[in-house]
Design a protein around this motif. Structure first.
Motif, PDB file in Angstrom:
ATOM      1  N   ASP A 224      -3.029   7.436  -2.086  1.00  0.00           N
ATOM      2  CA  ASP A 224      -3.324   8.133  -0.833  1.00  0.00           C
ATOM      3  C   ASP A 224      -3.098   7.178   0.339  1.00  0.00           C
ATOM      4  O   ASP A 224      -4.037   6.719   0.969  1.00  0.00           O
ATOM      5  CB  ASP A 224      -4.744   8.686  -0.827  1.00  0.00           C
ATOM      6  CG  ASP A 224      -5.783   7.621  -1.152  1.00  0.00           C
ATOM      7  OD1 ASP A 224      -5.402   6.547  -1.649  1.00  0.00           O
ATOM      8  OD2 ASP A 224      -6.977   7.871  -0.873  1.00  0.00           O
TER       9      ASP A 224
ATOM     10  N   ASP B 128      -2.612   5.658   3.777  1.00  0.00           N
ATOM     11  CA  ASP B 128      -2.953   5.931   5.168  1.00  0.00           C
ATOM     12  C   ASP B 128      -2.535   4.694   5.965  1.00  0.00           C
ATOM     13  O   ASP B 128      -3.105   3.611   5.789  1.00  0.00           O
ATOM     14  CB  ASP B 128      -4.448   6.196   5.322  1.00  0.00           C
ATOM     15  CG  ASP B 128      -4.851   6.448   6.769  1.00  0.00           C
ATOM     16  OD1 ASP B 128      -3.999   6.912   7.557  1.00  0.00           O
ATOM     17  OD2 ASP B 128      -6.015   6.171   7.108  1.00  0.00           O
ATOM     18  N   TRP B 129      -1.546   4.843   6.823  1.00  0.00           N
ATOM     19  CA  TRP B 129      -0.984   3.679   7.506  1.00  0.00           C
ATOM     20  C   TRP B 129      -1.999   3.014   8.430  1.00  0.00           C
ATOM     21  O   TRP B 129      -1.967   1.794   8.612  1.00  0.00           O
ATOM     22  CB  TRP B 129       0.294   4.046   8.254  1.00  0.00           C
ATOM     23  CG  TRP B 129       0.094   4.914   9.456  1.00  0.00           C
ATOM     24  CD1 TRP B 129       0.098   6.258   9.506  1.00  0.00           C
ATOM     25  CD2 TRP B 129      -0.142   4.463  10.790  1.00  0.00           C
ATOM     26  NE1 TRP B 129      -0.128   6.697  10.778  1.00  0.00           N
ATOM     27  CE2 TRP B 129      -0.274   5.609  11.595  1.00  0.00           C
ATOM     28  CE3 TRP B 129      -0.259   3.211  11.379  1.00  0.00           C
ATOM     29  CZ2 TRP B 129      -0.511   5.535  12.960  1.00  0.00           C
ATOM     30  CZ3 TRP B 129      -0.500   3.146  12.744  1.00  0.00           C
ATOM     31  CH2 TRP B 129      -0.619   4.294  13.511  1.00  0.00           C
ATOM     32  N   LYS B 130      -2.906   3.781   9.007  1.00  0.00           N
ATOM     33  CA  LYS B 130      -3.908   3.191   9.904  1.00  0.00           C
ATOM     34  C   LYS B 130      -4.865   2.278   9.137  1.00  0.00           C
ATOM     35  O   LYS B 130      -5.177   1.172   9.587  1.00  0.00           O
ATOM     36  CB  LYS B 130      -4.696   4.286  10.618  1.00  0.00           C
ATOM     37  CG  LYS B 130      -3.879   5.105  11.579  1.00  0.00           C
ATOM     38  CD  LYS B 130      -4.707   6.224  12.159  1.00  0.00           C
ATOM     39  CE  LYS B 130      -3.842   7.208  12.907  1.00  0.00           C
ATOM     40  NZ  LYS B 130      -4.600   8.373  13.367  1.00  0.00           N
ATOM     41  N   THR B 131      -5.311   2.755   7.991  1.00  0.00           N
ATOM     42  CA  THR B 131      -6.216   1.955   7.171  1.00  0.00           C
ATOM     43  C   THR B 131      -5.499   0.713   6.644  1.00  0.00           C
ATOM     44  O   THR B 131      -6.054  -0.388   6.661  1.00  0.00           O
ATOM     45  CB  THR B 131      -6.743   2.798   5.987  1.00  0.00           C
ATOM     46  OG1 THR B 131      -7.378   3.967   6.503  1.00  0.00           O
ATOM     47  CG2 THR B 131      -7.723   2.013   5.144  1.00  0.00           C
ATOM     48  N   ALA B 132      -4.264   0.899   6.187  1.00  0.00           N
ATOM     49  CA  ALA B 132      -3.495  -0.237   5.673  1.00  0.00           C
ATOM     50  C   ALA B 132      -3.240  -1.258   6.773  1.00  0.00           C
ATOM     51  O   ALA B 132      -3.322  -2.473   6.537  1.00  0.00           O
ATOM     52  CB  ALA B 132      -2.171   0.246   5.087  1.00  0.00           C
TER      53      ALA B 132
ATOM     54  N   MET C 130      -5.135  -1.834   9.490  1.00  0.00           N
ATOM     55  CA  MET C 130      -6.389  -2.518   9.809  1.00  0.00           C
ATOM     56  C   MET C 130      -6.783  -3.505   8.713  1.00  0.00           C
ATOM     57  O   MET C 130      -7.249  -4.604   9.005  1.00  0.00           O
ATOM     58  CB  MET C 130      -7.515  -1.519  10.042  1.00  0.00           C
ATOM     59  CG  MET C 130      -7.386  -0.775  11.362  1.00  0.00           C
ATOM     60  SD  MET C 130      -7.187  -1.859  12.794  1.00  0.00           S
ATOM     61  CE  MET C 130      -8.658  -2.814  12.725  1.00  0.00           C
ATOM     62  N   GLU C 131      -6.576  -3.132   7.454  1.00  0.00           N
ATOM     63  CA  GLU C 131      -6.889  -4.053   6.361  1.00  0.00           C
ATOM     64  C   GLU C 131      -5.942  -5.250   6.377  1.00  0.00           C
ATOM     65  O   GLU C 131      -6.350  -6.375   6.111  1.00  0.00           O
ATOM     66  CB  GLU C 131      -6.814  -3.325   5.020  1.00  0.00           C
ATOM     67  CG  GLU C 131      -7.946  -2.340   4.825  1.00  0.00           C
ATOM     68  CD  GLU C 131      -7.796  -1.495   3.575  1.00  0.00           C
ATOM     69  OE1 GLU C 131      -6.776  -1.615   2.863  1.00  0.00           O
ATOM     70  OE2 GLU C 131      -8.718  -0.700   3.310  1.00  0.00           O
TER      71      GLU C 131
ATOM     72  N   THR D  17      -7.013  -7.495   9.300  1.00  0.00           N
ATOM     73  CA  THR D  17      -8.243  -8.196   8.925  1.00  0.00           C
ATOM     74  C   THR D  17      -7.950  -9.344   7.969  1.00  0.00           C
ATOM     75  O   THR D  17      -8.433 -10.465   8.151  1.00  0.00           O
ATOM     76  CB  THR D  17      -9.242  -7.212   8.280  1.00  0.00           C
ATOM     77  OG1 THR D  17      -9.498  -6.157   9.200  1.00  0.00           O
ATOM     78  CG2 THR D  17     -10.526  -7.904   7.910  1.00  0.00           C
TER      79      THR D  17
ATOM     80  N   GLN E  78       0.820  -1.204   0.000  1.00  0.00           N
ATOM     81  CA  GLN E  78       0.000   0.000   0.000  1.00  0.00           C
ATOM     82  C   GLN E  78       0.860   1.263   0.000  1.00  0.00           C
ATOM     83  O   GLN E  78       0.538   2.245  -0.667  1.00  0.00           O
ATOM     84  CB  GLN E  78      -0.945   0.002   1.210  1.00  0.00           C
ATOM     85  CG  GLN E  78      -2.021  -1.041   1.152  1.00  0.00           C
ATOM     86  CD  GLN E  78      -2.947  -0.823  -0.030  1.00  0.00           C
ATOM     87  OE1 GLN E  78      -3.377   0.288  -0.305  1.00  0.00           O
ATOM     88  NE2 GLN E  78      -3.242  -1.893  -0.740  1.00  0.00           N
TER      89      GLN E  78
END
Length: 98
Positions: free
Chosen positions: A52, A54-58, A60-61, A64, A46
């Motif tokens: 764009d 975003d380390w937090k979103t990456a 969490m994904e 998961t 990512q």
């Protein structure tokens, strides 16, 4: 561009067996190696290819995908079994010295 999540999971699972053998990780704890590899490879993918990032979103994904791949229930069960077996082995070793 980037790599598909399925390819990342396949690569991480293939590398898990090799790394676990090299570092002598017990079989019941190998799923954690897979989770860490999936998270790490997904985040790097990512970072390199997402416009764009975003380390937090990456993160969490990745978590998961990793936990869904190895199975939350079986990973927890195997970890508890490994700790219990290690604890019982230590107790038997200390009792046999008496």
């Amino acid at each position: 561009m980037g790599f598909d999540l399925g390819l990342i999971i396949a690569f991480a699972l293939a590398a898990t067996a090799t790394l676990a053998d090299v570092f002598r990780i017990p079989k019941k704890l190998r799923s954690w190696v897979a989770v860490v590899l999936i998270i790490g490879i997904y985040m790097v993918n990512q970072w390199l290819y997402a416009p764009d990032f975003d380390w937090k979103t990456a993160l969490m994904e990745g978590v998961t995908a990793g936990l869904a791949t190895v199975g939350i229930h079986s990973t927890s069960k195997n970890t508890i079994e490994q700790w219990t077996a290690s604890k019982n082995k230590k107790n038997k070793d200390s009792q046999s010295a008496v």
